[in-house]
Design a protein around this motif. Structure first.
Motif, PDB file in Angstrom:
ATOM      1  N   MET A   1       0.825  -1.207   0.000  1.00  0.00           N
ATOM      2  CA  MET A   1       0.000   0.000   0.000  1.00  0.00           C
ATOM      3  C   MET A   1       0.865   1.266   0.000  1.00  0.00           C
ATOM      4  O   MET A   1       0.535   2.249  -0.658  1.00  0.00           O
ATOM      5  N   LYS A   2       1.957   1.211   0.724  1.00  0.00           N
ATOM      6  CA  LYS A   2       2.851   2.366   0.752  1.00  0.00           C
ATOM      7  C   LYS A   2       3.479   2.586  -0.616  1.00  0.00           C
ATOM      8  O   LYS A   2       3.671   3.734  -1.046  1.00  0.00           O
ATOM      9  N   ASN A   3       3.797   1.503  -1.312  1.00  0.00           N
ATOM     10  CA  ASN A   3       4.365   1.624  -2.655  1.00  0.00           C
ATOM     11  C   ASN A   3       3.392   2.312  -3.609  1.00  0.00           C
ATOM     12  O   ASN A   3       3.806   3.052  -4.505  1.00  0.00           O
ATOM     13  N   PHE A   4       2.101   2.062  -3.419  1.00  0.00           N
ATOM     14  CA  PHE A   4       1.086   2.719  -4.247  1.00  0.00           C
ATOM     15  C   PHE A   4       1.166   4.228  -4.059  1.00  0.00           C
ATOM     16  O   PHE A   4       1.201   4.986  -5.036  1.00  0.00           O
ATOM     17  N   ASP A   5       1.211   4.674  -2.814  1.00  0.00           N
ATOM     18  CA  ASP A   5       1.302   6.110  -2.537  1.00  0.00           C
ATOM     19  C   ASP A   5       2.596   6.696  -3.098  1.00  0.00           C
ATOM     20  O   ASP A   5       2.594   7.758  -3.729  1.00  0.00           O
ATOM     21  N   ASN A   6       3.688   5.998  -2.869  1.00  0.00           N
ATOM     22  CA  ASN A   6       4.991   6.522  -3.291  1.00  0.00           C
ATOM     23  C   ASN A   6       5.145   6.578  -4.811  1.00  0.00           C
ATOM     24  O   ASN A   6       6.018   7.275  -5.324  1.00  0.00           O
ATOM     25  N   SER A   7       4.281   5.858  -5.523  1.00  0.00           N
ATOM     26  CA  SER A   7       4.344   5.909  -6.990  1.00  0.00           C
ATOM     27  C   SER A   7       3.946   7.281  -7.527  1.00  0.00           C
ATOM     28  O   SER A   7       4.222   7.602  -8.686  1.00  0.00           O
ATOM     29  N   PHE A   8       3.311   8.098  -6.686  1.00  0.00           N
ATOM     30  CA  PHE A   8       2.906   9.442  -7.107  1.00  0.00           C
ATOM     31  C   PHE A   8       3.970  10.498  -6.797  1.00  0.00           C
ATOM     32  O   PHE A   8       3.820  11.661  -7.185  1.00  0.00           O
ATOM     33  N   LEU A   9       5.020  10.110  -6.105  1.00  0.00           N
ATOM     34  CA  LEU A   9       6.058  11.068  -5.737  1.00  0.00           C
ATOM     35  C   LEU A   9       6.811  11.565  -6.967  1.00  0.00           C
ATOM     36  O   LEU A   9       7.031  10.830  -7.923  1.00  0.00           O
ATOM     37  N   SER A  10       7.194  12.837  -6.917  1.00  0.00           N
ATOM     38  CA  SER A  10       7.952  13.447  -8.014  1.00  0.00           C
ATOM     39  C   SER A  10       8.678  14.665  -7.464  1.00  0.00           C
ATOM     40  O   SER A  10       8.652  14.923  -6.252  1.00  0.00           O
ATOM     41  N   ASN A  11       9.299  15.419  -8.344  1.00  0.00           N
ATOM     42  CA  ASN A  11       9.979  16.641  -7.905  1.00  0.00           C
ATOM     43  C   ASN A  11       9.007  17.638  -7.289  1.00  0.00           C
ATOM     44  O   ASN A  11       9.365  18.402  -6.389  1.00  0.00           O
ATOM     45  N   LYS A  12       7.770  17.625  -7.780  1.00  0.00           N
ATOM     46  CA  LYS A  12       6.760  18.563  -7.287  1.00  0.00           C
ATOM     47  C   LYS A  12       5.891  17.972  -6.183  1.00  0.00           C
ATOM     48  O   LYS A  12       5.243  18.709  -5.445  1.00  0.00           O
ATOM     49  N   ILE A  13       5.857  16.658  -6.085  1.00  0.00           N
ATOM     50  CA  ILE A  13       4.997  15.996  -5.093  1.00  0.00           C
ATOM     51  C   ILE A  13       5.860  15.264  -4.069  1.00  0.00           C
ATOM     52  O   ILE A  13       6.457  14.230  -4.367  1.00  0.00           O
ATOM     53  N   LYS A  14       5.923  15.827  -2.873  1.00  0.00           N
ATOM     54  CA  LYS A  14       6.700  15.238  -1.783  1.00  0.00           C
ATOM     55  C   LYS A  14       5.801  14.739  -0.643  1.00  0.00           C
ATOM     56  O   LYS A  14       6.129  13.767   0.025  1.00  0.00           O
ATOM     57  N   LEU A  15       4.685  15.436  -0.442  1.00  0.00           N
ATOM     58  CA  LEU A  15       3.789  15.116   0.669  1.00  0.00           C
ATOM     59  C   LEU A  15       2.415  14.731   0.137  1.00  0.00           C
ATOM     60  O   LEU A  15       1.761  15.521  -0.549  1.00  0.00           O
TER      61      LEU A  15
END
Length: 207
Positions: free
Chosen positions: A1-15
């Motif tokens: 489940m955490k991997n799902f959330d972290n798949s949205f991380l990018s230079n602009k998306i940290k939180l």
């Protein structure tokens, strides 16, 4: 489940913030929404959709989530507002409030379901998100535990509806109690039309 959330991380998306609700279906009581914001490294493996967890485990996870989250907020929209603006709009109102009251602003909002509210922060709806997203599942737990406690406390004032057991949902026991003694002020007028005639509802609620 955490991997799902972290798949949205990018230079602009940290939180990333997860949002979910509890209490759309009951005949009585409010709808409750919660928002939870974790950092990208925080993973609570036991987190899952609140409906799949025992009440004991939900209580344990409630404590762990509130201790480890960067920010969280629970918001309540009561039965009067539900009757006034309908359950969908009341749910979105509670969700929006919970996000806006966070002490840390997220870069992305993940919402369980397929309906969203307006926000200057990017929003993404996730169907069955409470079984996919770590943050949404955490929010589902906070919302569920908070609402259950509220209804258990309300049962002390209105013991004849057995809310400590049914949490306001339309169980056979609850419906029979409504038919026998009538509804109280915590019931949702717009949810009772199949149980009590409309004219009687208007007299009882005055709204």
């Amino acid at each position: 489940m955490k991997n799902f959330d972290n798949s949205f991380l990018s230079n602009k998306i940290k939180l990333i913030c997860g949002v979910d609700e509890a209490g759309r279906g009951p005949l009585a009581g409010p709808v409750v929404a919660a928002s939870v914001l974790f950092d990208s490294d925080t993973d609570i493996p036991r987190i899952n959709d609140s409906k799949k967890l025992s009440s004991k485990l939900r209580e344990e996870l409630f404590i762990e989530i509130t201790q480890k989250a960067l920010a969280y907020r629970v918001s309540i929209v009561d039965e009067r507002d539900i009757d006034k603006i309908n359950i969908l709009q009341a749910t979105l109102k509670a969700m929006k409030q919970s996000v806006e009251e966070l002490t840390i602003k997220p870069d992305l909002i993940l919402i369980d379901g397929n309906k969203s509210f307006y926000s200057k922060t990017p929003v993404k709806t996730i169907v069955k998100g409470d079984s996919k997203s770590h943050a949404i599942a955490a929010a589902s737990i906070l919302a569920k535990v908070s609402r259950d406690k509220l209804m258990i406390n309300a049962a002390e004032k209105y013991p004849l509806y057995f809310w400590e057991k049914n949490k306001g949902y339309g169980t056979k026991q609850h419906i029979e109690a409504i038919k026998k003694i009538g509804p109280c002020t915590m019931h949702r007028k717009t949810f009772l039309s199949n149980i009590i005639e409309q004219k009687e509802l208007e007299i009882i609620f005055g709204r």
